[in-house]
Design an enzyme around this catalytic site. Structure first.
Site, PDB file in Angstrom:
ATOM      1  N   ASN A  20       0.230  -1.181  -0.009  1.00 26.21           N
ATOM      2  CA  ASN A  20       0.000   0.216   0.361  1.00 26.21           C
ATOM      3  C   ASN A  20       0.508   1.406  -0.174  1.00 26.21           C
ATOM      4  O   ASN A  20       1.766   1.286   0.383  1.00 26.21           O
ATOM      5  CB  ASN A  20      -0.887  -0.045   1.112  1.00 26.21           C
ATOM      6  CG  ASN A  20      -0.072  -0.618   2.595  1.00 26.21           C
ATOM      7  OD1 ASN A  20       1.036   0.645   2.830  1.00 26.21           O
ATOM      8  ND2 ASN A  20      -0.766  -0.842   3.887  1.00 26.21           N
ATOM      9  N   LEU A  21       0.584   2.513   0.273  1.00 29.19           N
ATOM     10  CA  LEU A  21       1.206   3.629  -0.310  1.00 29.19           C
ATOM     11  C   LEU A  21       2.252   3.634   1.251  1.00 29.19           C
ATOM     12  O   LEU A  21       3.191   4.548   0.604  1.00 29.19           O
ATOM     13  CB  LEU A  21      -0.190   5.294  -0.234  1.00 29.19           C
ATOM     14  CG  LEU A  21       0.806   6.199  -0.879  1.00 29.19           C
ATOM     15  CD1 LEU A  21       1.581   6.215  -1.556  1.00 29.19           C
ATOM     16  CD2 LEU A  21       0.215   6.789  -0.634  1.00 29.19           C
ATOM     17  N   SER A  22       1.533   3.716   2.170  1.00 29.91           N
ATOM     18  CA  SER A  22       2.638   3.616   3.585  1.00 29.91           C
ATOM     19  C   SER A  22       3.226   3.164   3.076  1.00 29.91           C
ATOM     20  O   SER A  22       4.432   3.120   3.782  1.00 29.91           O
ATOM     21  CB  SER A  22       1.454   3.018   4.517  1.00 29.91           C
ATOM     22  OG  SER A  22       0.417   4.522   4.320  1.00 29.91           O
ATOM     23  N   GLU A  23       3.244   1.497   3.203  1.00 23.66           N
ATOM     24  CA  GLU A  23       4.237   0.432   2.839  1.00 23.66           C
ATOM     25  C   GLU A  23       5.605   1.187   1.668  1.00 23.66           C
ATOM     26  O   GLU A  23       6.191   0.659   1.676  1.00 23.66           O
ATOM     27  CB  GLU A  23       3.742   0.191   2.304  1.00 23.66           C
ATOM     28  CG  GLU A  23       3.249  -1.664   3.787  1.00 23.66           C
ATOM     29  CD  GLU A  23       1.821  -2.915   3.646  1.00 23.66           C
ATOM     30  OE1 GLU A  23       1.465  -3.555   3.988  1.00 23.66           O
ATOM     31  OE2 GLU A  23       2.312  -2.735   2.411  1.00 23.66           O
ATOM     32  N   ASP A  71      -6.042  -7.647   1.121  1.00 26.43           N
ATOM     33  CA  ASP A  71      -5.780  -9.783   1.023  1.00 26.43           C
ATOM     34  C   ASP A  71      -6.908 -10.011  -0.338  1.00 26.43           C
ATOM     35  O   ASP A  71      -6.427 -10.628  -1.194  1.00 26.43           O
ATOM     36  CB  ASP A  71      -6.547 -10.312   2.371  1.00 26.43           C
ATOM     37  CG  ASP A  71      -6.021 -10.170   3.592  1.00 26.43           C
ATOM     38  OD1 ASP A  71      -4.321  -9.902   2.865  1.00 26.43           O
ATOM     39  OD2 ASP A  71      -6.398 -10.160   4.536  1.00 26.43           O
TER      40      ASP A  71
END
EC number: 2.7.1.167
Length: 478
Positions: free
Chosen positions: A195-198, A264
């Site tokens: 995701n964007l944060s990761e 998921d």
């Protein structure tokens, strides 16, 4: 992009990763505890759902694909609950039992659809012998079209590089939902889905779209990835591949209630679609649509083929494609962002017959989306006479919306849909009958916008008037 749902029943996917049990306690809250400034929840409902890698496997099974799951569990009630729940939805479990560890369990307490607290019961599986998992992967490879590695940093994927190389040697694509900031662990994978944060935790924050693409492509090169899919919440998804232009997919979510397990769902649909024969771009389109559905549900959830079909056809919450003008404008805007060609036609469609169905099917073939604008009851009466329509507007729209060829149905009050057509500006305007293109309402506006106007023939012998006359004749004879 025009994408049709594949036959997921032909797909086989193996999911390996950190499995867990999600428990939910629900109940009303009406007072504060006298022991501490916290609400008192009177629990009246308890639910258990597979989570983590198990939720990925459930998403795959919900599509009708063959779903296998390998992970680490304890020897306890939670493991037995996982086996039972997953067996009910046709997930084939092949867990490695570790008697010294508990099955990872997350308990959420909710009241009035609000989560009040989460309690985690877990002990990391780091240090557990990886060989039983590797052997299970090797056994499954001949029967699967994709391998998903679902990483929640709980230890099941401690030897992830061995798993990647084992699958690559067999020619099976490896999709990974990553965890943490060390993406070098996933070197050589087919696809990462942070995701964007990761992503920003690894690549740094991007101030512009160009910078995000540049940083993403650098990760692809550094870690020898075939592709990188960045999921960006309300900004949709971005797919990056070497030698190809970035693919940006806007979000299709209508309302967001809970993002639990959305990642998921994305990787589960991606894997099932790839295993069923879709291209990576097509699989991302389907995964994006599925994410838009699942965030509208509370708790860890899955998406069915019907829900996914409705979502990609713009029918998720529209009553079989029936829309207001404003809803239609928004749907058309999203479709155009995906590069889809919009076709529009109109009519009363009072008594739907074979000629109508054939005409609409042919109109749909001209593009990716078909809009049918329908005369209101008052408009139909002015055009057709005081005894018409036979079927009221809501019934006419529902029947039209149920047709495979029709994406969206919208009513209009005027005698012609010229204003509506000028507002929507379809790529192709279609009318059936003996018209000349310049005689068709809205043609000038469509041409001025660079669109096309086409006339299609109706099927001979089919007309609403003939049907009504036949019914009248039959009634008079009886």
């Amino acid at each position: 992009m025009k994408v049709t749902l594949p036959d997921f029943r032909q797909a086989g996917v193996l999911v390996v990763g950190d499995v867990m049990l999600d428990r939910y306690w629900y109940g009303p809250t009406s007072r504060i505890s006298p022991e501490a400034p916290v609400p008192v929840v009177k629990v009246d409902t308890i639910e258990e759902r597979p989570g983590g890698a198990a939720n990925v496997a459930m998403n795959i099974a919900a599509l009708g694909a063959g779903s296998r799951l390998v992970g680490l569990t304890g020897v306890d009630d939670a493991a037995r609950a996982l086996n039972a729940k997953l067996g009910e939805v046709n997930v084939k479990c092949d867990f490695v039992s570790v008697p010294t560890h508990p099955t990872i369990t997350k308990l959420r307490v909710l009241s009035r659809n609000q989560q009040l607290i989460r309690l985690d019961f877990e002990e990391g599986f780091e240090g557990i012998d990886p060989q039983p998992i590797i052997e299970r992967i090797q056994q499954a490879l001949p029967e699967i079209g994709a391998l998903v590695l679902s990483d929640y940093a709980k230890g099941a994927l401690a030897h992830v590089q061995t798993m990647i190389q084992t699958a690559k040697a067999a020619g099976v694509p490896v999709l990974i939902d990553p965890k943490g900031t060390d993406f070098s662990r996933y070197r050589g994978a087919t696809l990462l889905t942070p995701n964007l944060s990761e992503f920003e935790a690894v690549a740094g924050r991007s101030k512009t779209e160009e910078e995000l693409v540049e940083r993403g492509m650098q990760l692809v090169a550094d870690y020898e990835l075939s592709a990188l899919l960045i999921t960006r919440s309300e900004q949709g998804m971005t797919l990056l591949q070497p030698g190809k232009a970035p693919l940006h997919l806007p979000t299709l979510a209508q309302e967001v209630y809970d993002v639990t397990g959305a990642g998921d769902t994305v990787i589960g649909v991606l894997a099932a679609a790839l295993a069923a024969g879709n291209s990576l771009e097509e699989a991302c389109f389907l995964a994006n649509a599925a994410a838009g559905v699942v965030v509208g549900k509370l708790g860890t959830s899955t998406v069915t083929p019907i829900e996914l079909e409705n979502a990609i056809r713009g029918r998720a919450d529209t009553g079989f494609g029936v829309m207001t003008e404003e809803q239609l404008k928004h749907a058309v805007e999203l479709a155009r962002q995906r590069g889809e060609k919009i076709v529009m036609t109109n009519g009363c469609f009072d008594i739907l017959h074979a000629g109508h169905v054939s005409y609409l099917a042919n109109a749909r073939k001209l593009g990716d989306r078909l809009i049918v604008a329908v005369n209101s009851d008052a408009s139909t009466k002015r055009l057709k006479g005081p005894t018409r329509p036979v079927n009221p507007l809501p019934q006419r729209m529902i029947v039209l919306g149920a047709l495979e060829a029709v994406d969206w149905v919208v009513p209009f009050e005027e005698d012609t849909p010229q204003r509506l057509i000028a507002s929507i500006l379809p790529d192709i305007l279609v009318k059936g009958g003996d018209y000349q293109p310049h005689e068709i309402a809205g043609s000038e506006e469509v041409w001025a916008n660079g669109g096309e106007v086409k006339v299609l023939n109706f099927e001979d012998g089919c007309s609403t008037t003939n049907i009504i006359n036949m019914i009248k004749a039959s009634t008079s004879q009886s």
